[in-house]
Design an enzyme around this catalytic site. Structure first.
Site, mmCIF file in Angstrom:
data_model
loop_
_atom_site.group_PDB
_atom_site.id
_atom_site.type_symbol
_atom_site.label_atom_id
_atom_site.label_comp_id
_atom_site.label_asym_id
_atom_site.label_seq_id
_atom_site.Cartn_x
_atom_site.Cartn_y
_atom_site.Cartn_z
ATOM 1 N N ASP A 160 0.843 -1.202 0.000
ATOM 2 C CA ASP A 160 0.000 0.000 0.000
ATOM 3 C C ASP A 160 0.882 1.257 0.000
ATOM 4 O OD1 ASP A 160 -2.366 -1.719 0.468
ATOM 5 O OD2 ASP A 160 -1.375 -2.057 2.380
ATOM 6 N N HIS A 188 -4.716 -3.420 6.289
ATOM 7 C CA HIS A 188 -4.501 -3.695 4.869
ATOM 8 C C HIS A 188 -5.832 -4.142 4.277
ATOM 9 C CE1 HIS A 188 -2.995 -4.972 1.053
ATOM 10 N NE2 HIS A 188 -3.512 -6.174 1.244
HETATM 11 N N1 LIG Z 1 -0.690 -7.945 2.473
HETATM 12 C C1 LIG Z 1 -0.697 -7.699 1.182
HETATM 13 O O1 LIG Z 1 -0.385 -6.582 0.748
HETATM 14 C C2 LIG Z 1 -1.076 -8.737 0.169
HETATM 15 C C3 LIG Z 1 -1.548 -9.965 0.563
HETATM 16 N N2 LIG Z 1 -1.887 -10.913 -0.363
HETATM 17 C C4 LIG Z 1 -2.362 -12.204 0.150
HETATM 18 O O2 LIG Z 1 -1.295 -13.142 0.081
HETATM 19 C C5 LIG Z 1 -1.820 -14.452 0.105
HETATM 20 C C6 LIG Z 1 -1.145 -15.337 -0.921
HETATM 21 O O3 LIG Z 1 -1.382 -14.868 -2.216
HETATM 22 P P1 LIG Z 1 -1.008 -15.746 -3.505
HETATM 23 O O4 LIG Z 1 0.396 -16.243 -3.431
HETATM 24 O O5 LIG Z 1 -1.418 -14.951 -4.665
HETATM 25 O O6 LIG Z 1 -1.999 -16.983 -3.310
HETATM 26 P P2 LIG Z 1 -1.944 -18.411 -4.002
HETATM 27 O O7 LIG Z 1 -3.296 -18.995 -3.798
HETATM 28 O O8 LIG Z 1 -1.341 -18.343 -5.363
HETATM 29 O O9 LIG Z 1 -0.913 -19.200 -3.092
HETATM 30 C C7 LIG Z 1 -1.153 -19.509 -1.760
HETATM 31 C C8 LIG Z 1 -0.370 -20.776 -1.445
HETATM 32 O O10 LIG Z 1 -0.489 -21.008 -0.055
HETATM 33 C C9 LIG Z 1 -0.586 -22.403 0.131
HETATM 34 N N3 LIG Z 1 -1.153 -22.652 1.453
HETATM 35 C C10 LIG Z 1 -2.453 -22.637 1.845
HETATM 36 N N4 LIG Z 1 -2.561 -22.971 3.138
HETATM 37 C C11 LIG Z 1 -1.308 -23.204 3.582
HETATM 38 C C12 LIG Z 1 -0.780 -23.600 4.823
HETATM 39 N N5 LIG Z 1 -1.571 -23.861 5.872
HETATM 40 N N6 LIG Z 1 0.567 -23.736 4.931
HETATM 41 C C13 LIG Z 1 1.363 -23.515 3.884
HETATM 42 N N7 LIG Z 1 0.910 -23.140 2.664
HETATM 43 C C14 LIG Z 1 -0.397 -22.982 2.518
HETATM 44 C C15 LIG Z 1 -1.443 -22.878 -1.025
HETATM 45 O O11 LIG Z 1 -1.268 -24.261 -1.266
HETATM 46 C C16 LIG Z 1 -0.903 -22.023 -2.162
HETATM 47 O O12 LIG Z 1 0.176 -22.644 -2.837
HETATM 48 C C17 LIG Z 1 -3.334 -14.287 -0.104
HETATM 49 O O13 LIG Z 1 -3.955 -14.366 1.167
HETATM 50 C C18 LIG Z 1 -3.454 -12.878 -0.649
HETATM 51 O O14 LIG Z 1 -4.713 -12.321 -0.382
HETATM 52 C C19 LIG Z 1 -1.751 -10.682 -1.698
HETATM 53 C C20 LIG Z 1 -1.284 -9.478 -2.138
HETATM 54 C C21 LIG Z 1 -0.938 -8.416 -1.245
HETATM 55 O O1 LIG Z 2 -6.915 -8.554 -2.367
HETATM 56 C C1 LIG Z 2 -5.993 -9.383 -2.462
HETATM 57 O O2 LIG Z 2 -6.089 -10.614 -2.256
HETATM 58 C C2 LIG Z 2 -4.633 -8.886 -2.816
HETATM 59 C C3 LIG Z 2 -4.196 -7.782 -1.938
HETATM 60 O O3 LIG Z 2 -4.285 -7.840 -0.737
HETATM 61 C C4 LIG Z 2 -3.647 -6.585 -2.566
HETATM 62 O O4 LIG Z 2 -3.349 -6.605 -3.769
HETATM 63 O O5 LIG Z 2 -3.514 -5.583 -1.857
#
Ligand SMILES: NC(=O)C1=CN([C@@H]2O[C@H](COP(=O)(O)OP(=O)(O)OC[C@H]3O[C@@H](n4cnc5c(N)ncnc54)[C@H](O)[C@@H]3O)[C@@H](O)[C@H]2O)C=CC1
Ligand SMILES: O=C([O-])CC(=O)C(=O)O
Length: 329
Positions: A160, A188
């Site tokens: 952000d 967030h």
């Molecule tokens: N704080 C922030 O600014 C942001 C947060 N996010 C969040 O990050 C997270 C991950 O995003 P992506 O990589 O795109 O998702 P994704 O779905 O591509 O990957 C998530 C991975 O986590 C694994 N997983 C699920 N439960 C698990 C566990 N208990 N232990 C270990 N691995 C586990 C899944 O098998 C999958 O491979 C989401 O919650 C998304 O909303 C995404 C973008 C920004």
């Molecule tokens: O909304 C989502 O899952 C991804 C996210 O947190 C972001 O891009 O800020």
């Protein structure tokens, strides 16, 4: 000089953020060009094969700093000796899921991971929670790790922060490198408050340099706060490379410090500063020195900012109540 490798545990390693993150950790961008790392990848059983494929690719890069890769579906193994933990894997919201269901599902992930960190991580462990809802997931993990100093649990609002820097740069024409002291307050989520009232653009107050209240209220703030949704709409998938980049920035700054005359934004346990209830993991402006962060004190908060900070903090308080109600705290 040979240095002991730093153990970096990444959860959700086979996901899209994991894929954008691991290569940069292994090439030295997380901790520095002279710091060897060992990667500990945690996945659920269904994700192990893909994690192994990523590990093969990491091998194929022959990164000089990468001193080993372990893959496990057991948090007690993956967090063993961890110095840095990036908690990326989370349960995404699916159709028909209420917020309470989401918090409960994530409680099932972050509580055992917090306990494993408590029982097995190194004494200097630093934890960044990326998986959403990041602030409250960090709170759940922290509550399950009573022996770890609570300030070691942080949540990511650096994406952000970076989004806000970029939008302000576009508006003013000043390069990002000339913008300082921007702040993300709160959660967030779409309630977050990107604050430019204390920011500087090329040494001048940003709000005065912009001098456009309508842009601030109706363009800048919603663009930054809803950027995650806009990326999903455009890309058909949530932010991955930019999220991985922000995770790298967050930990790099935490370890190496903020530049003189600047600060960054991190989701950290509140000490009650700026009226944010004690213990909530909320985003604040922080300076960092020698691996320890401090909330920037003494900023004057105008009515416009107060209202928006309070709204985001209210949401965080509600999330805390919800996970308390689920017995997760
Ligand atoms: N704080 C922030 O600014 C942001 C947060 N996010 C969040 O990050 C997270 C991950 O995003 P992506 O990589 O795109 O998702 P994704 O779905 O591509 O990957 C998530 C991975 O986590 C694994 N997983 C699920 N439960 C698990 C566990 N208990 N232990 C270990 N691995 C586990 C899944 O098998 C999958 O491979 C989401 O919650 C998304 O909303 C995404 C973008 C920004
Ligand atoms: O909304 C989502 O899952 C991804 C996210 O947190 C972001 O891009 O800020």
């Amino acid at each position: 000089m040979t240095r002991t490798p730093v153990n970096v545990t990444v959860t959700g390693a086979a996901g899209q953020i994991g894929y954008a993150l691991l290569f940069r950790i292994a090439s030295g961008h997380l901790l520095g060009a002279d710091v060897p790392v060992k990667l500990r990848l945690l996945e659920i059983p269904q994700g192990l094969k893909a994690a192994e494929g990523t590990a093969m690719e990491l091998d194929d890069c022959a990164f000089p700093l990468l001193r080993g890769i372990d893959i496990s579906d057991d948090p007690n193994v993956a967090f063993d000796g961890a110095n840095v933990a990036l908690l990326v894997g989370a349960r995404p919201r699916t159709k028909g899921m209420e917020r309470g269901d989401l918090l409960e599902a994530n409680g099932g992930i972050f509580k055992p991971q917090g306990k494993a960190i408590n029982d097995h991580a190194a004494d200097d462990i630093k934890v960044l929670v990326v998986g959403n809802p990041a602030n409250t997931n960090a709170l759940i993990a922290q509550a399950a790790a009573p022996d770890v100093p609570r300030e070691r649990f942080t949540a990511m609002t650096r994406l952000d922060h970076n989004r806000a820097l970029s939008q302000l740069s576009k508006k003013t024409g000043a390069p990002v490198s000339e913008i300082r002291k921007l702040t993300i307050w709160g959660n967030h989520s779409a309630t977050q408050y990107p604050d430019i009232f204390h920011a500087e653009v090329a040494g001048k107050n940003a709000a005065e340099a912009v001098n456009d209240q309508a842009w601030l209220a109706d363009d800048f703030i919603p663009t930054v706060a809803k950027r995650g949704a806009a990326i999903i709409e455009a890309r058909g998938a949530s932010s991955a490379a930019s999220a991985a980049n922000a995770a790298i920035d967050h930990v790099h700054t935490w370890v190496n410090g903020t530049a003189d005359g600047d600060w960054t934004s991190m989701g950290i346990p509140s000490d009650g500063s700026y009226g944010v209830p004690e213990g909530l993991i909320s985003s604040f402006p922080v300076t960092i020195k020698d691996g320890a962060y401090e909330i920037v004190q003494g900023l004057e908060i105008n009515d416009f900012s107060r209202e928006r900070i309070d709204a985001s903090v209210k949401e965080l308080s509600e999330e805390r109540e919800a996970v308390r109600g689920l017995g997760l705290l």
